[in-house]
Design an enzyme around this catalytic site. Structure first.
Site, PDB file in Angstrom:
ATOM      1  N   ALA A  86      37.090   2.361  27.162  1.00 13.77           N
ATOM      2  CA  ALA A  86      36.352   3.317  26.355  1.00 13.77           C
ATOM      3  C   ALA A  86      37.354   4.004  25.431  1.00 13.77           C
ATOM      4  O   ALA A  86      38.514   4.129  25.786  1.00 13.77           O
ATOM      5  CB  ALA A  86      35.684   4.342  27.251  1.00 13.77           C
ATOM      6  N   THR A  87      36.867   4.422  24.254  1.00 13.47           N
ATOM      7  CA  THR A  87      37.851   4.925  23.294  1.00 13.47           C
ATOM      8  C   THR A  87      37.673   6.386  22.882  1.00 13.47           C
ATOM      9  O   THR A  87      37.761   7.258  23.717  1.00 13.47           O
ATOM     10  CB  THR A  87      37.944   4.002  22.085  1.00 13.47           C
ATOM     11  N   THR A  88      37.409   6.640  21.611  1.00 15.05           N
ATOM     12  CA  THR A  88      37.695   7.956  21.038  1.00 15.05           C
ATOM     13  C   THR A  88      36.703   9.070  21.385  1.00 15.05           C
ATOM     14  O   THR A  88      35.494   8.917  21.197  1.00 15.05           O
ATOM     15  CB  THR A  88      37.759   7.809  19.505  1.00 15.05           C
TER      16      THR A  88
END
Lengths: 230, 265
Positions: free
Chosen positions: B42-44
């Site tokens: 999962a990112t930002t």
């Protein structure tokens, strides 16, 4: 060496039951009742910090009468059991019936095997989407479980309170009854003919049928006063 | 039903209770090979303070290496009524951590009969991140951000974490994940003290937009499928998610702004 006297099992059980009943009779009572928007629980409780009614899980509430330390220990065990089950399986798998059975096991075990029975009576209430599926489990000091309808009374003087509740015409249409009406009914029943229970000594919480995840709400002083004043 | 004797009970800690009944949610038996497998990431995510509290936002993309493994992941969730948590890192342990954290806060509230303080919640999360350290050393890193409304102090607060459980309170904003450099830069330039909620929501959206523009692991607004970033505000009234119709309008305005900018060139 002295031999212990033989005491008949019937006598032992009777003595324990009397002991537990006496302890419970000294405590103040509480009533749980269905109404149009869910389940209301009204307890006579002079303390504003030591609670008799509390949240167990999303749609499940707990209430206890008798010895505070004993029912509080049961309350916390219930929260632990419910949170563990919800974590391991799913939130919808946590139900009042299973909790009530586990409570009954514990109370029954302690009643028959320990020196002293727990001096408590507890309630496990669950609100459902429809009033007909609401559940009120009344569990006694010896592990007896009653599955009650419409309302249930726990604690000291419960027989007299029960008969006062029974007389009310409101019981015939609880499905449309307002919270203020059922609270008034419970307060009168708890008060009896000789006194009026001060509203500050009423602990009130509701299980709301609104569909929110956490159905349990404890009414604060202002909300309780607003209910009484209409 | 777990029934403990007084003096021997796990208190209000759900993690301790799990251990006592023989469940250990943090895997410590991974082999070295785990780093070579592409687990979904999962990112930002960002969080910033505004006049009445905090705004949190996160994109919806999860990636496994160069593959988009999920388009509608929810990395920003409410931890309880007055706080939220956003997670970047390996998706599996991250989701498990969120679930445990939410449960821990609710468990404490029910057992103790009152809410944990915001500081206490931030500390709890710190301990969970530290608990994940053995897995982090093998590549399964989880880095959350935590934000909430402090009911005792009467304002919004936010925290940044590192993979060892280090906890850093920030005054303006925090950003985490692969696109955090880009998103953070946008917020840093646009942030003002006592911003309105509307301005904070727009800034958060813009920061994710720019992150998606420069970082392939961050997903932009997907108007085709109707998937928008998750944006929520936390104020004295509690957690409130900004609905998709509002977000879709704001995204359109953002697009219009960009088109205008391009025409000027």
């Amino acid at each position: 060496m002295s031999m212990p006297f033989y005491v008949a099992p019937e006598q032992i059980m009777k003595d324990r039951a009397d002991y537990a009943r006496k302890g419970i009779a000294r405590g103040k009572a509480l009533i749980a009742i269905q109404y149009s928007a869910g389940i209301a629980i009204v307890a006579e409780n002079p303390s504003n910090t030591l609670r008799k009614i509390s949240e167990i899980y999303d749609r499940i509430a707990f209430a206890g009468v008798g010895k505070y330390n004993e029912f509080d220990q049961l309350r916390v065990s219930g929260v632990r059991a419910a949170d563990l089950k919800g974590y391991q399986y799913s939130r919808i798998d946590v139900d009042a019936r299973s909790l009530a059975n586990q409570y009954a096991q514990i109370l029954g075990q302690i009643f028959t095997h320990e020196m002293k029975p727990l001096e408590v009576e507890i309630l496990v209430a669950e609100v459902a989407d429809e009033a007909s599926k609401d559940q009120l489990f009344h569990i006694f000091y010896d592990g007896t479980v009653l599955d009650e309808r419409k309302f249930c009374v726990l604690g000291g003087d419960s027989d007299a309170i029960y008969s006062r509740m029974k007389e009310s015409p409101l019981l015939a249409h609880l499905d449309t009854a307002l919270l203020a009406d059922v609270v008034q009914l419970c307060r009168n029943a708890l008060s009896g003919p000789d006194r009026q229970l001060p509203i500050e000594e009423c602990e009130i919480a509701i299980l709301n049928r609104s569909g929110d995840r956490r159905a349990f709400t404890r009414l604060d002083d202002t909300e309780v006063n607003a209910l009484v004043q209409g | 039903m777990p029934f403990f004797t007084p003096g021997d009970h796990p208190g209000a800690s759900f993690a301790e209770l799990l251990k006592r009944v023989g469940i250990d949610p943090f895997q410590k038996h991974l082999t070295e090979s785990s780093t070579h497998v592409n687990f979904p990431h999962a990112t930002t995510c960002v969080a910033l303070r505004f006049a009445d509290g905090v705004v949190m936002a996160g994109d919806r993309r999860a990636t496994s290496g160069n593959v988009i493994s999920h388009r509608s992941m929810e990395k920003v969730v409410s931890a309880d009524k007055f706080s939220g948590v956003a997670i970047a890192g390996t998706a599996g342990p991250a989701m498990e951590m969120i679930k445990l954290f939410q449960l821990q806060l609710e468990h404490y509230e029910k057992v103790e009969g009152q809410l944990l303080s915001l500081e206490g919640k931030a500390n709890q999360l710190s301990m969970m991140v530290r608990g994940n350290l053995p897995a982090a050393m093998q590549g399964l890193v989880v880095v959350p951000i935590f934000a909430g409304y402090d009911l005792q102090k009467g304002y919004g607060r936010l925290w940044d974490y590192d993979p060892t459980g280090g906890r850093y309170e920030e005054r303006e904003f925090v950003a985490t994940g692969s696109g955090s450099v880009h998103a953070g830069a946008v917020i840093k330039v646009g942030w003002r003290t006592s911003m309105s909620q509307d301005a904070a929501v727009r800034l958060a959206l813009k920061s994710l937009w720019e992150a998606a523009d420069s970082d392939s692991a961050t997903g932009g607004p997907d108007t085709l499928r109707g998937i928008y970033p998750i944006v929520a505000s936390i104020t004295a009234n509690g957690w409130e998610r900004i609905d998709d119709s509002t977000l879709s309008r704001l995204v359109e305005e953002l697009i219009a702004e960009h088109q205008e900018r391009n025409q000027e060139v």
